[in-house]
Design an enzyme around this catalytic site. Structure first.
Site, PDB file in Angstrom:
ATOM      1  N   GLY A 167       7.109 -61.764  12.954  1.00 38.61           N
ATOM      2  CA  GLY A 167       8.065 -61.295  14.139  1.00 38.61           C
ATOM      3  C   GLY A 167       7.703 -62.243  15.502  1.00 38.61           C
ATOM      4  O   GLY A 167       6.750 -63.227  15.121  1.00 38.61           O
TER       5      GLY A 167
ATOM      6  N   SER B  69       0.596 -50.171  23.041  1.00 37.24           N
ATOM      7  CA  SER B  69       1.700 -50.480  24.032  1.00 37.24           C
ATOM      8  C   SER B  69       1.189 -49.773  25.162  1.00 37.24           C
ATOM      9  O   SER B  69       0.396 -48.700  25.202  1.00 37.24           O
ATOM     10  CB  SER B  69       2.920 -50.197  23.475  1.00 37.24           C
ATOM     11  OG  SER B  69       3.837 -49.927  24.453  1.00 37.24           O
ATOM     12  N   ALA B  70       1.526 -50.408  26.335  1.00 41.67           N
ATOM     13  CA  ALA B  70       1.312 -49.466  27.561  1.00 41.67           C
ATOM     14  C   ALA B  70       2.059 -48.257  27.631  1.00 41.67           C
ATOM     15  O   ALA B  70       1.649 -47.651  28.661  1.00 41.67           O
ATOM     16  CB  ALA B  70       1.855 -50.847  28.715  1.00 41.67           C
TER      17      ALA B  70
ATOM     18  N   TYR C 110       9.223 -43.842  19.509  1.00 40.43           N
ATOM     19  CA  TYR C 110       8.603 -44.919  19.749  1.00 40.43           C
ATOM     20  C   TYR C 110       7.207 -44.834  20.375  1.00 40.43           C
ATOM     21  O   TYR C 110       6.257 -45.119  19.621  1.00 40.43           O
ATOM     22  CB  TYR C 110       9.469 -46.384  20.175  1.00 40.43           C
ATOM     23  CG  TYR C 110       8.596 -47.414  20.368  1.00 40.43           C
ATOM     24  CD1 TYR C 110       8.216 -48.212  19.188  1.00 40.43           C
ATOM     25  CD2 TYR C 110       7.953 -47.924  21.484  1.00 40.43           C
ATOM     26  CE1 TYR C 110       7.426 -49.351  19.273  1.00 40.43           C
ATOM     27  CE2 TYR C 110       7.197 -49.053  21.617  1.00 40.43           C
ATOM     28  CZ  TYR C 110       6.701 -49.777  20.411  1.00 40.43           C
ATOM     29  OH  TYR C 110       5.865 -50.710  20.657  1.00 40.43           O
TER      30      TYR C 110
ATOM     31  N   LYS D   7       3.052 -45.009  18.515  1.00 42.18           N
ATOM     32  CA  LYS D   7       2.129 -45.871  19.097  1.00 42.18           C
ATOM     33  C   LYS D   7       1.115 -44.794  19.394  1.00 42.18           C
ATOM     34  O   LYS D   7      -0.352 -45.053  19.210  1.00 42.18           O
ATOM     35  CB  LYS D   7       2.408 -46.734  20.348  1.00 42.18           C
ATOM     36  CG  LYS D   7       3.425 -47.653  19.973  1.00 42.18           C
ATOM     37  CD  LYS D   7       2.757 -48.896  19.205  1.00 42.18           C
ATOM     38  CE  LYS D   7       3.678 -49.905  18.818  1.00 42.18           C
ATOM     39  NZ  LYS D   7       3.175 -50.800  17.598  1.00 42.18           N
TER      40      LYS D   7
ATOM     41  N   ASN E   4      17.746 -55.170  23.910  1.00 42.69           N
ATOM     42  CA  ASN E   4      17.357 -54.054  24.906  1.00 42.69           C
ATOM     43  C   ASN E   4      16.444 -54.432  26.078  1.00 42.69           C
ATOM     44  O   ASN E   4      16.491 -54.010  27.080  1.00 42.69           O
ATOM     45  CB  ASN E   4      16.484 -53.043  24.216  1.00 42.69           C
ATOM     46  CG  ASN E   4      17.375 -52.745  22.834  1.00 42.69           C
ATOM     47  OD1 ASN E   4      18.554 -51.928  22.944  1.00 42.69           O
ATOM     48  ND2 ASN E   4      16.789 -52.717  21.656  1.00 42.69           N
TER      49      ASN E   4
HETATM   50  P1  NAD Z   1       9.116 -57.852  16.036  1.00 42.63           P
HETATM   51  O1  NAD Z   1       9.840 -56.827  15.437  1.00 42.63           O
HETATM   52  O2  NAD Z   1       9.444 -59.318  16.108  1.00 42.63           O
HETATM   53  O3  NAD Z   1       7.659 -57.920  14.713  1.00 42.63           O
HETATM   54  C1  NAD Z   1       7.420 -56.995  13.941  1.00 42.63           C
HETATM   55  C2  NAD Z   1       7.468 -57.331  12.478  1.00 42.63           C
HETATM   56  O4  NAD Z   1       6.919 -56.549  11.624  1.00 42.63           O
HETATM   57  C3  NAD Z   1       8.716 -57.889  12.129  1.00 42.63           C
HETATM   58  O5  NAD Z   1       8.940 -59.029  11.596  1.00 42.63           O
HETATM   59  C4  NAD Z   1       9.363 -56.891  11.016  1.00 42.63           C
HETATM   60  O6  NAD Z   1       9.966 -57.425  10.033  1.00 42.63           O
HETATM   61  C5  NAD Z   1       7.870 -56.339  10.620  1.00 42.63           C
HETATM   62  N1  NAD Z   1       7.874 -55.058   9.898  1.00 42.63           N
HETATM   63  C6  NAD Z   1       8.272 -53.909  10.487  1.00 42.63           C
HETATM   64  N2  NAD Z   1       8.131 -52.878   9.595  1.00 42.63           N
HETATM   65  C7  NAD Z   1       7.566 -53.445   8.519  1.00 42.63           C
HETATM   66  C8  NAD Z   1       7.167 -52.731   6.990  1.00 42.63           C
HETATM   67  N3  NAD Z   1       7.476 -51.632   6.891  1.00 42.63           N
HETATM   68  N4  NAD Z   1       6.565 -53.888   6.308  1.00 42.63           N
HETATM   69  C9  NAD Z   1       6.403 -55.076   6.640  1.00 42.63           C
HETATM   70  N5  NAD Z   1       6.765 -55.885   7.822  1.00 42.63           N
HETATM   71  C10 NAD Z   1       7.467 -54.902   8.933  1.00 42.63           C
HETATM   72  O7  NAD Z   1       8.274 -57.275  17.178  1.00 42.63           O
HETATM   73  P2  NAD Z   1       7.156 -57.856  18.159  1.00 42.63           P
HETATM   74  O8  NAD Z   1       7.659 -57.809  19.635  1.00 42.63           O
HETATM   75  O9  NAD Z   1       6.422 -59.038  17.539  1.00 42.63           O
HETATM   76  O10 NAD Z   1       6.002 -56.659  18.123  1.00 42.63           O
HETATM   77  C11 NAD Z   1       4.986 -56.617  17.226  1.00 42.63           C
HETATM   78  C12 NAD Z   1       4.216 -55.291  17.424  1.00 42.63           C
HETATM   79  O11 NAD Z   1       3.742 -55.272  18.905  1.00 42.63           O
HETATM   80  C13 NAD Z   1       5.127 -53.987  17.118  1.00 42.63           C
HETATM   81  O12 NAD Z   1       4.143 -53.129  16.319  1.00 42.63           O
HETATM   82  C14 NAD Z   1       5.459 -53.477  18.569  1.00 42.63           C
HETATM   83  O13 NAD Z   1       5.757 -52.324  18.460  1.00 42.63           O
HETATM   84  C15 NAD Z   1       4.305 -54.201  19.468  1.00 42.63           C
HETATM   85  N6  NAD Z   1       4.628 -54.142  20.681  1.00 42.63           N
HETATM   86  C16 NAD Z   1       5.634 -54.973  21.115  1.00 42.63           C
HETATM   87  C17 NAD Z   1       5.899 -54.966  22.480  1.00 42.63           C
HETATM   88  C18 NAD Z   1       6.939 -56.047  23.010  1.00 42.63           C
HETATM   89  O14 NAD Z   1       7.640 -55.762  23.987  1.00 42.63           O
HETATM   90  N7  NAD Z   1       7.501 -57.001  22.214  1.00 42.63           N
HETATM   91  C19 NAD Z   1       5.258 -54.410  23.496  1.00 42.63           C
HETATM   92  C20 NAD Z   1       4.016 -53.524  23.065  1.00 42.63           C
HETATM   93  C21 NAD Z   1       3.736 -53.425  21.724  1.00 42.63           C
HETATM   94  C1  WQD Z   2      12.063 -54.361  31.824  1.00 37.63           C
HETATM   95  C2  WQD Z   2      12.400 -54.016  33.329  1.00 37.63           C
HETATM   96  C3  WQD Z   2      14.284 -52.208  33.210  1.00 37.63           C
HETATM   97  C4  WQD Z   2      16.979 -54.598  30.440  1.00 37.63           C
HETATM   98  C5  WQD Z   2       9.884 -51.881  26.835  1.00 37.63           C
HETATM   99  C6  WQD Z   2       9.212 -50.555  26.048  1.00 37.63           C
HETATM  100  C7  WQD Z   2       7.738 -50.704  26.135  1.00 37.63           C
HETATM  101  C8  WQD Z   2       7.351 -52.056  25.569  1.00 37.63           C
HETATM  102  C9  WQD Z   2       7.971 -53.102  26.212  1.00 37.63           C
HETATM  103  C10 WQD Z   2       6.764 -52.059  23.167  1.00 37.63           C
HETATM  104  C11 WQD Z   2      12.903 -52.436  33.221  1.00 37.63           C
HETATM  105  C12 WQD Z   2      14.745 -53.702  33.153  1.00 37.63           C
HETATM  106  C13 WQD Z   2      16.006 -54.373  31.304  1.00 37.63           C
HETATM  107  C14 WQD Z   2      18.497 -54.734  31.101  1.00 37.63           C
HETATM  108  C15 WQD Z   2      17.354 -54.370  33.440  1.00 37.63           C
HETATM  109  N1  WQD Z   2       7.756 -52.177  24.317  1.00 37.63           N
HETATM  110  N2  WQD Z   2      16.034 -54.053  32.662  1.00 37.63           N
HETATM  111  N3  WQD Z   2      18.295 -54.807  32.586  1.00 37.63           N
HETATM  112  O1  WQD Z   2      11.220 -50.994  29.417  1.00 37.63           O
HETATM  113  O2  WQD Z   2       9.325 -52.199  30.435  1.00 37.63           O
HETATM  114  O3  WQD Z   2       9.226 -51.745  28.201  1.00 37.63           O
HETATM  115  O4  WQD Z   2       9.263 -52.923  26.132  1.00 37.63           O
HETATM  116  O5  WQD Z   2       5.990 -51.201  23.219  1.00 37.63           O
HETATM  117  O6  WQD Z   2       7.289 -49.716  25.224  1.00 37.63           O
HETATM  118  O7  WQD Z   2       9.720 -49.365  26.654  1.00 37.63           O
HETATM  119  O8  WQD Z   2      10.860 -53.482  28.930  1.00 37.63           O
HETATM  120  O9  WQD Z   2      12.220 -55.390  28.923  1.00 37.63           O
HETATM  121  O10 WQD Z   2      13.413 -53.088  28.479  1.00 37.63           O
HETATM  122  O11 WQD Z   2      12.718 -53.708  30.651  1.00 37.63           O
HETATM  123  O12 WQD Z   2      17.257 -54.016  34.664  1.00 37.63           O
HETATM  124  O13 WQD Z   2      19.412 -55.433  30.605  1.00 37.63           O
HETATM  125  O14 WQD Z   2      13.904 -54.697  33.184  1.00 37.63           O
HETATM  126  O15 WQD Z   2      14.791 -51.162  33.558  1.00 37.63           O
HETATM  127  O16 WQD Z   2      12.598 -52.305  34.677  1.00 37.63           O
HETATM  128  P1  WQD Z   2      10.213 -52.162  29.390  1.00 37.63           P
HETATM  129  P2  WQD Z   2      12.260 -54.207  29.160  1.00 37.63           P
END
Ligand code: NAD
Ligand code: WQD
Length: 353
Positions: free
Chosen positions: A25, A139-140, A164, A168, A213
């Protein structure tokens, strides 16, 4: 393996072998690059639910290495166990999870099933194979709405606004309980803020399926013409410019934070919670304008209504990561915007040709 761990502990060897669950990912692929660059080895397990093997091929090309990788669902205990038997590792980083906030409201059971079950299965298979170190992608979002920014690790977790977030929250609890019961276990809960950007090569990056998103992919897809117009969700928040404030962090900084976390995980037991953020908040309009400036282009955007569930302000206090891991973010907003756009331009359709 135990000997090897002991030697690691004494500082006699410092290369670790790390299993990345969900390593194909967005964050996992960047972390793979940073781990390899720091002299560690990686093994990747992913079911490609939200990614593809091409990402791993790109990491191999970037690092000039071959990465053992397996198309395995982490919930499949027998298949996961076979990987652990074939590929002995010192440490696991658990990225594998579903992460779309809106989708989690529509499909809560799928989110709980996948996210909780991957965590339980990993813990069981780790124990059976004497792997005692796990770094977890939290996650935050677990701070909830009750806590005011800057957010400190010492704050009590809050109330999540979507399934979601609750996964976490619960996975943090499960990992903490496991570490309480098993004194050999070393658990690092990394609370990420808002990762954006891409590797500066532009060969790996975030590849969302369908309509993005998250803000940055929406911005870059608007810039390239795949989306007509960015809607800024809310212009009437109680913030300096009326738009929400977030703690955006370059994914390469985040990746380097993971390297420090796996190295730190060897030296201690029990649970540590660590924020990975910059500590500096930026607004949605700051992002829009920084993206325009860094890339010398104009972005089509409009101010729209608020998005349900959004907090006005969310940013970290990043002191603990500095103290405990010796890590802090190095890259600035311009780097984040330039590298996001570089990835988007070179890969208008993500990893699909
Ligand atoms: P991502 O979707 O790109 O990566 C997650 C990976 O996990 C993907 O490759 C998916 O195919 C794999 N996966 C999901 N379920 C699986 C399963 N059952 N078995 C094997 N593989 C599986 O997401 P990312 O942005 O790289 O996020 C990585 C981690 O960090 C996630 O747990 C996500 O919740 C967390 N996280 C992401 C963000 C963000 O904003 N991107 C913020 C906070 C936390
Ligand atoms: C950022 C800012 C939106 C899209 C999410 C999850 C959080 C964490 C990170 C995993 C916000 C604004 C967004 C758009 C916009 N993920 N926005 N127009 O919501 O801070 O956090 O991702 O753990 O749990 O909730 O991130 O990138 O969606 O939004 O104005 O089309 O951008 O309102 O202020 P968010 P985001």
């Amino acid at each position: 393996l135990e000997n090897r761990w002991y030697n690691c502990f004494k500082g006699e060897i410092n290369n670790m072998r790390v299993l990345l669950a969900g390593g194909a990912g967005y964050i996992g692929s960047h972390t793979a690059v940073s781990l390899i660059e720091a002299g560690h080895e990686v093994v990747i397990v992913d079911n490609y639910d939200n990614s593809c093997a091409e990402a791993i091929a790109r990491v191999e090309a970037l690092t000039n290495t071959q990465i053992p990788h397996y198309e395995v669902d982490v919930k499949d205990k027998a298949a996961l166990d076979a990987v652990f038997k074939k590929e002995p590792v010192d440490c696991v980083i658990h990225f594998a999870g579903l992460k779309a906030v809106g989708e989690s409201v529509e499909k809560p059971v799928a989110y709980y099933r996948n996210n909780i079950d991957t965590t339980l299965t990993l813990l069981e298979v780790m124990k059976e194979n004497h792997v005692n170190q796990i770094v977890f992608s939290s996650s935050a979002t677990v701070y909830g709405a009750e806590n005011a920014s800057p957010l400190y690790e010492t704050m009590k977790k809050g109330t999540c606004t979507n399934p979601y977030g609750w996964t976490k929250w619960m996975m943090e609890q499960i990992l903490s309980d496991a570490a309480y019961a098993d004194k050999d276990l070393s658990v690092i809960l990394l609370r990420y803020f808002n990762p954006i950007g891409a590797h500066p090569s532009g060969t790996i990056g975030e590849d969302p399926q369908g309509i993005p998103n998250n803000l940055m992919p929406y911005v870059s897809q608007t810039a390239i013409g795949k989306r007509e117009c960015l809607t800024v969700f809310g212009g009437d928040y109680d913030t300096p410019d009326g738009t929400c404030l977030r703690d955006y962090i370059h994914v390469c900084d985040l990746a380097e934070g993971h390297v420090k976390a796996v190295e730190y995980a060897q030296t201690r037991k029990g649970v540590d919670i660590i924020n990975l953020g910059t500590g500096t908040p930026y607004s949605v309009l700051d992002i829009v304008h920084a993206f325009e400036k860094a890339n010398n282009l104009k972005l089509n955007y409009k101010i729209g209504p608020r998005r349900e569930g959004d907090l006005a302000v969310c940013f970290s206090n990043a002191d603990k990561a500095k103290e405990v891991l010796g890590w802090q973010a190095k890259r600035n907003l311009e780097d984040m915007c330039r590298d996001s756009w570089n990835w988007q331009k070179q890969n208008p359709n993500g990893y699909k040709k």
